[in-house]
Motif scaffolding. Structure first.
Motif, short mmCIF file in Angstrom:
data_model
loop_
_atom_site.label_atom_id
_atom_site.label_comp_id
_atom_site.label_asym_id
_atom_site.label_seq_id
_atom_site.Cartn_x
_atom_site.Cartn_y
_atom_site.Cartn_z
N TRP A 3 121.79 -48.52 74.65
CA TRP A 3 122.35 -49.26 73.51
C TRP A 3 121.74 -48.78 72.20
N ASN A 4 120.41 -48.55 72.19
CA ASN A 4 119.76 -48.08 70.97
C ASN A 4 120.16 -46.65 70.64
N VAL A 5 120.40 -45.83 71.66
CA VAL A 5 120.91 -44.47 71.42
C VAL A 5 122.30 -44.57 70.79
N LEU A 6 123.12 -45.48 71.28
CA LEU A 6 124.45 -45.69 70.70
C LEU A 6 124.33 -46.10 69.23
N ILE A 7 123.42 -47.01 68.93
CA ILE A 7 123.19 -47.41 67.54
C ILE A 7 122.81 -46.20 66.70
N LEU A 8 121.87 -45.42 67.20
CA LEU A 8 121.41 -44.23 66.47
C LEU A 8 122.56 -43.27 66.20
N VAL A 9 123.37 -43.01 67.21
CA VAL A 9 124.49 -42.09 67.04
C VAL A 9 125.49 -42.63 66.02
N PHE A 10 125.91 -43.89 66.18
CA PHE A 10 126.90 -44.44 65.26
C PHE A 10 126.38 -44.52 63.83
N CYS A 11 125.09 -44.75 63.67
CA CYS A 11 124.54 -44.87 62.32
C CYS A 11 124.27 -43.52 61.66
N LEU A 12 124.20 -42.46 62.46
CA LEU A 12 123.91 -41.15 61.89
C LEU A 12 125.12 -40.22 61.85
N ILE A 64 112.86 -54.05 64.29
CA ILE A 64 113.01 -54.02 62.82
C ILE A 64 112.59 -52.66 62.29
N LEU A 65 111.49 -52.12 62.81
CA LEU A 65 111.05 -50.78 62.39
C LEU A 65 112.04 -49.71 62.82
N PHE A 66 112.64 -49.86 63.99
CA PHE A 66 113.67 -48.92 64.44
C PHE A 66 114.84 -48.92 63.45
N GLY A 67 115.28 -50.11 63.05
CA GLY A 67 116.37 -50.22 62.08
C GLY A 67 116.01 -49.60 60.74
N LEU A 68 114.79 -49.80 60.31
CA LEU A 68 114.30 -49.20 59.06
C LEU A 68 114.27 -47.68 59.17
N MET A 69 113.81 -47.18 60.32
CA MET A 69 113.77 -45.73 60.55
C MET A 69 115.18 -45.13 60.51
N VAL A 70 116.14 -45.81 61.12
CA VAL A 70 117.51 -45.32 61.11
C VAL A 70 118.04 -45.25 59.69
N GLU A 71 117.74 -46.27 58.89
CA GLU A 71 118.18 -46.25 57.49
C GLU A 71 117.55 -45.07 56.73
N PHE A 72 116.27 -44.83 56.94
CA PHE A 72 115.62 -43.68 56.28
C PHE A 72 116.24 -42.37 56.75
N LEU A 73 116.54 -42.27 58.05
CA LEU A 73 117.18 -41.04 58.55
C LEU A 73 118.55 -40.82 57.91
N GLN A 74 119.29 -41.90 57.69
CA GLN A 74 120.58 -41.78 57.01
C GLN A 74 120.41 -41.17 55.62
N ASP A 75 119.30 -41.50 54.99
CA ASP A 75 119.06 -41.03 53.63
C ASP A 75 118.60 -39.58 53.58
N VAL A 76 117.83 -39.14 54.58
CA VAL A 76 117.25 -37.79 54.53
C VAL A 76 118.06 -36.74 55.30
N LEU A 77 118.84 -37.16 56.29
CA LEU A 77 119.66 -36.21 57.03
C LEU A 77 121.00 -36.04 56.34
N PRO A 78 121.65 -34.90 56.57
CA PRO A 78 122.97 -34.68 55.92
C PRO A 78 124.08 -35.45 56.63
N THR A 79 124.02 -36.77 56.56
CA THR A 79 125.00 -37.63 57.25
C THR A 79 126.09 -38.14 56.33
N HIS A 80 125.95 -37.90 55.04
CA HIS A 80 126.85 -38.46 54.02
C HIS A 80 126.76 -39.98 54.02
#
Length: 126
Positions: free
Chosen positions: A11-20, A77-93
């Motif tokens: 489920w968390n991998v799915l979150i990561l994929v959909f968010c990135l 909560i830290l996982f969610g924060l990390m995903v948000e930071f990854l959205q900002d630094v990776l070329p995800t648009h």
């Protein structure tokens, strides 16, 4: 039957994929016009995640039960924060949004509360 921990991990991998992944190029996604749908999706994703992790990890008989709940909530909560930071630094648009962090956090809290209610009233033992 699928292992509880494996289900929570998937489920968390799915979150990561959909968010990135950049979903803005998908025509069907662009047709959806529900206000704040992304915040609702974040909330639902993290509610389910918290419930699944609690279901997989928590044991009421453990002397560290309350500590384990706190660590699980903090970790998600830290996982969610990390995903948000990854959205900002990776070329995800996609970009970091504090409202997404809030939606994630509220989802984690809600999922944990749902699990605690479920575990109090469930008819069987874990």
């Amino acid at each position: 039957m699928l292992n509880k921990k494996l289900l929570a991990i998937l489920w968390n991998v799915l979150i990561l994929v959909f968010c990135l992944v950049n979903l803005s190029n998908i025509n069907e996604v662009q047709k959806i016009r529900i206000p704040h749908i992304d915040k609702i999706v974040h909330f639902v994703f993290y509610t389910a995640s918290a419930f699944l992790w609690a279901w997989a990890l928590l044991n009421k008989k453990s002397p560290a039960y309350k500590l384990n709940i706190s660590l699980m909530v903090l970790g998600l909560i830290l996982f969610g924060l990390m995903v948000e930071f990854l959205q900002d630094v990776l070329p995800t648009h996609r970009s970091f949004e504090w409202m997404d962090v809030l939606s994630n956090t509220l989802g984690v809290l809600c999922g944990t509360i749902i699990y605690l209610i479920y575990s109090k009233f469930k008819p069987h033992k874990s």
